[in-house]
Structure formats: structure tokens, C-alpha cells
Design a protein around this motif. Structure first.
Motif, PDB file in Angstrom:
ATOM      1  N   ASP A   1       0.835  -1.205   0.000  1.00 35.78           N
ATOM      2  CA  ASP A   1       0.000   0.000   0.000  1.00 35.78           C
ATOM      3  C   ASP A   1       0.870   1.256   0.000  1.00 35.78           C
ATOM      4  O   ASP A   1       0.559   2.233  -0.681  1.00 35.78           O
ATOM      5  N   LEU A   2       1.957   1.223   0.762  1.00 42.71           N
ATOM      6  CA  LEU A   2       2.877   2.362   0.775  1.00 42.71           C
ATOM      7  C   LEU A   2       3.504   2.551  -0.598  1.00 42.71           C
ATOM      8  O   LEU A   2       3.610   3.674  -1.090  1.00 42.71           O
ATOM      9  N   ALA A   3       3.876   1.459  -1.250  1.00 40.48           N
ATOM     10  CA  ALA A   3       4.469   1.545  -2.590  1.00 40.48           C
ATOM     11  C   ALA A   3       3.482   2.153  -3.583  1.00 40.48           C
ATOM     12  O   ALA A   3       3.856   3.010  -4.392  1.00 40.48           O
ATOM     13  N   VAL A   4       2.237   1.758  -3.523  1.00 42.49           N
ATOM     14  CA  VAL A   4       1.218   2.291  -4.432  1.00 42.49           C
ATOM     15  C   VAL A   4       1.000   3.778  -4.154  1.00 42.49           C
ATOM     16  O   VAL A   4       0.940   4.591  -5.080  1.00 42.49           O
ATOM     17  N   TYR A   5       0.889   4.148  -2.885  1.00 49.33           N
ATOM     18  CA  TYR A   5       0.682   5.545  -2.506  1.00 49.33           C
ATOM     19  C   TYR A   5       1.844   6.413  -2.993  1.00 49.33           C
ATOM     20  O   TYR A   5       1.644   7.444  -3.646  1.00 49.33           O
ATOM     21  N   LEU A   6       3.075   5.987  -2.716  1.00 49.98           N
ATOM     22  CA  LEU A   6       4.235   6.770  -3.115  1.00 49.98           C
ATOM     23  C   LEU A   6       4.418   6.801  -4.626  1.00 49.98           C
ATOM     24  O   LEU A   6       4.868   7.805  -5.178  1.00 49.98           O
ATOM     25  N   SER A   7       4.056   5.735  -5.310  1.00 52.66           N
ATOM     26  CA  SER A   7       4.152   5.721  -6.771  1.00 52.66           C
ATOM     27  C   SER A   7       3.217   6.744  -7.394  1.00 52.66           C
ATOM     28  O   SER A   7       3.580   7.420  -8.358  1.00 52.66           O
ATOM     29  N   GLY A   8       2.018   6.867  -6.843  1.00 54.63           N
ATOM     30  CA  GLY A   8       1.085   7.876  -7.332  1.00 54.63           C
ATOM     31  C   GLY A   8       1.603   9.282  -7.099  1.00 54.63           C
ATOM     32  O   GLY A   8       1.499  10.157  -7.965  1.00 54.63           O
ATOM     33  N   LEU A   9       2.196   9.512  -5.926  1.00 53.35           N
ATOM     34  CA  LEU A   9       2.750  10.834  -5.633  1.00 53.35           C
ATOM     35  C   LEU A   9       3.989  11.113  -6.475  1.00 53.35           C
ATOM     36  O   LEU A   9       4.227  12.262  -6.873  1.00 53.35           O
ATOM     37  N   TYR A  10       4.760  10.080  -6.780  1.00 56.20           N
ATOM     38  CA  TYR A  10       5.912  10.225  -7.679  1.00 56.20           C
ATOM     39  C   TYR A  10       5.439  10.714  -9.042  1.00 56.20           C
ATOM     40  O   TYR A  10       6.020  11.626  -9.634  1.00 56.20           O
ATOM     41  N   HIS A  11       4.349  10.136  -9.523  1.00 55.09           N
ATOM     42  CA  HIS A  11       3.779  10.551 -10.812  1.00 55.09           C
ATOM     43  C   HIS A  11       3.370  12.025 -10.755  1.00 55.09           C
ATOM     44  O   HIS A  11       3.672  12.802 -11.667  1.00 55.09           O
ATOM     45  N   GLU A  12       2.689  12.408  -9.689  1.00 54.44           N
ATOM     46  CA  GLU A  12       2.238  13.793  -9.538  1.00 54.44           C
ATOM     47  C   GLU A  12       3.426  14.752  -9.426  1.00 54.44           C
ATOM     48  O   GLU A  12       3.426  15.821 -10.034  1.00 54.44           O
ATOM     49  N   ALA A  13       4.423  14.385  -8.633  1.00 56.07           N
ATOM     50  CA  ALA A  13       5.591  15.248  -8.462  1.00 56.07           C
ATOM     51  C   ALA A  13       6.355  15.405  -9.773  1.00 56.07           C
ATOM     52  O   ALA A  13       6.817  16.508 -10.095  1.00 56.07           O
ATOM     53  N   THR A  14       6.477  14.325 -10.527  1.00 52.95           N
ATOM     54  CA  THR A  14       7.165  14.398 -11.818  1.00 52.95           C
ATOM     55  C   THR A  14       6.454  15.393 -12.725  1.00 52.95           C
ATOM     56  O   THR A  14       7.085  16.242 -13.353  1.00 52.95           O
TER      57      THR A  14
ATOM     58  N   PRO B   1      11.339  22.604 -16.630  1.00 53.79           N
ATOM     59  CA  PRO B   1      11.502  21.509 -17.601  1.00 53.79           C
ATOM     60  C   PRO B   1      12.941  21.223 -17.998  1.00 53.79           C
ATOM     61  O   PRO B   1      13.244  20.124 -18.456  1.00 53.79           O
ATOM     62  N   HIS B   2      13.846  22.170 -17.820  1.00 51.81           N
ATOM     63  CA  HIS B   2      15.216  21.969 -18.293  1.00 51.81           C
ATOM     64  C   HIS B   2      16.234  21.722 -17.187  1.00 51.81           C
ATOM     65  O   HIS B   2      17.291  21.163 -17.443  1.00 51.81           O
ATOM     66  N   ASP B   3      15.930  22.148 -15.963  1.00 49.12           N
ATOM     67  CA  ASP B   3      16.929  21.985 -14.908  1.00 49.12           C
ATOM     68  C   ASP B   3      16.364  21.401 -13.619  1.00 49.12           C
ATOM     69  O   ASP B   3      16.975  21.503 -12.569  1.00 49.12           O
ATOM     70  N   GLY B   4      15.229  20.754 -13.699  1.00 49.01           N
ATOM     71  CA  GLY B   4      14.647  20.110 -12.528  1.00 49.01           C
ATOM     72  C   GLY B   4      15.268  18.745 -12.283  1.00 49.01           C
ATOM     73  O   GLY B   4      16.163  18.310 -13.012  1.00 49.01           O
ATOM     74  N   PRO B   5      14.798  18.046 -11.255  1.00 52.91           N
ATOM     75  CA  PRO B   5      15.323  16.716 -10.977  1.00 52.91           C
ATOM     76  C   PRO B   5      14.993  15.742 -12.109  1.00 52.91           C
ATOM     77  O   PRO B   5      13.968  15.864 -12.763  1.00 52.91           O
ATOM     78  N   THR B   6      15.876  14.779 -12.295  1.00 51.55           N
ATOM     79  CA  THR B   6      15.652  13.766 -13.332  1.00 51.55           C
ATOM     80  C   THR B   6      14.597  12.772 -12.841  1.00 51.55           C
ATOM     81  O   THR B   6      14.357  12.659 -11.630  1.00 51.55           O
ATOM     82  N   PRO B   7      13.975  12.031 -13.758  1.00 53.18           N
ATOM     83  CA  PRO B   7      13.037  10.992 -13.327  1.00 53.18           C
ATOM     84  C   PRO B   7      13.674   9.993 -12.356  1.00 53.18           C
ATOM     85  O   PRO B   7      13.039   9.559 -11.400  1.00 53.18           O
ATOM     86  N   ARG B   8      14.932   9.647 -12.562  1.00 50.82           N
ATOM     87  CA  ARG B   8      15.613   8.706 -11.665  1.00 50.82           C
ATOM     88  C   ARG B   8      15.778   9.304 -10.272  1.00 50.82           C
ATOM     89  O   ARG B   8      15.581   8.623  -9.258  1.00 50.82           O
ATOM     90  N   GLU B   9      16.148  10.572 -10.196  1.00 49.66           N
ATOM     91  CA  GLU B   9      16.285  11.235  -8.899  1.00 49.66           C
ATOM     92  C   GLU B   9      14.944  11.273  -8.167  1.00 49.66           C
ATOM     93  O   GLU B   9      14.885  11.036  -6.959  1.00 49.66           O
ATOM     94  N   LEU B  10      13.879  11.556  -8.911  1.00 47.45           N
ATOM     95  CA  LEU B  10      12.552  11.585  -8.286  1.00 47.45           C
ATOM     96  C   LEU B  10      12.104  10.194  -7.857  1.00 47.45           C
ATOM     97  O   LEU B  10      11.495  10.034  -6.801  1.00 47.45           O
TER      98      LEU B  10
END
Length: 116
Positions: A60-73, A81-90
Motif C-alpha cells: 500500500d505504501l508503494a502504491v501511494y508513493l508511486s502515485g505521488l511520484y507521478h504527480e511530483a514528476t 523543464p530543463h533543470d529540474g530533478p531527473t526521473p531517476r532522482e525523483l
């Protein structure tokens, strides 16, 4: 080619304030900084509280954090768009720290207990 804008995911409502009455370690969107301490969210305190809150439900924690990862990305890419964190960093920031990780070839990685 125009890509569709992702739909909004889960609302960040965890971790709950601990102790009650203190500021919750929740993110300020769209910056994804902690409301309580100003660190990049999930901050160390939020990770600790989330781990405790979801101790019996790591998936459940993995699902919750994965959804927030999507939103944060989505949010952070729109802000920088040019100097933010990379998808891997996020990914590492939002999902990769959890106790439910598995290494290559299905080997257990620190903190993962397949019997739970």
C-alpha cells in the motif's frame, strides 16, 4: 506531437501528524517541499512516519508513493523543464527508499522480508 497531460493522482494526506497537534510533514505542491521542515518531500521525518504508518502494508505504501511520484514528476517538470530533478532522482526520492524493494534477479535487498 502533443502528449496528453497526465490526470491528477492521489492527494498527499499521509503521513498523519505525529504527535497530534504538530504540523504534518506533508508536501507543498507544486514545489514538493515539506510543510513542516522545508526539506524536499518526503523528508526524513515523513519517511519515518510513513514507514511506521504502513508497517503492516508495504505494498500500500508503494502504491501511494508511486502515485505521488507521478504527480511530483508532472508538477516539477512543469515548473523547471530543463533543470529540474531527473526521473531517476525523483524515483529514488519518492519510491526507491521503501522497505519493499527487490534487487536484480529477485534477490532480497536491505529491509525486504519476503515472508511478510
Amino acid at each position: 506531437m502533443n502528449l496528453p497531460v497526465p490526470r491528477l493522482g492521489p492527494h498527499p494526506d499521509r503521513p498523519r501528524p505525529c504527535p497530534p497537534g504538530h504540523p504534518a510533514h506533508l508536501p507543498i505542491r507544486p514545489l514538493w517541499l515539506c510543510r513542516a521542515c522545508g526539506a524536499p518531500w518526503p523528508c526524513a521525518q515523513a519517511r519515518l512516519l510513513l514507514t511506521a504508518e504502513y508497517a503492516d502494508h508495504p505494498v500500500d505504501l508503494a502504491v501511494y508513493l508511486s502515485g505521488l511520484y507521478h504527480e511530483a514528476t508532472h508538477d516539477l517538470f512543469r515548473l523547471a523543464p530543463h533543470d529540474g530533478p531527473t526521473p531517476r532522482e525523483l524515483f529514488d526520492r519518492f519510491v526507491g527508499w521503501g522497505p519493499y524493494r527487490r534487487g536484480a534477479a529477485g534477490r532480497a535487498v536491505e529491509g525486504y522480508d519476503p515472508s511478510t
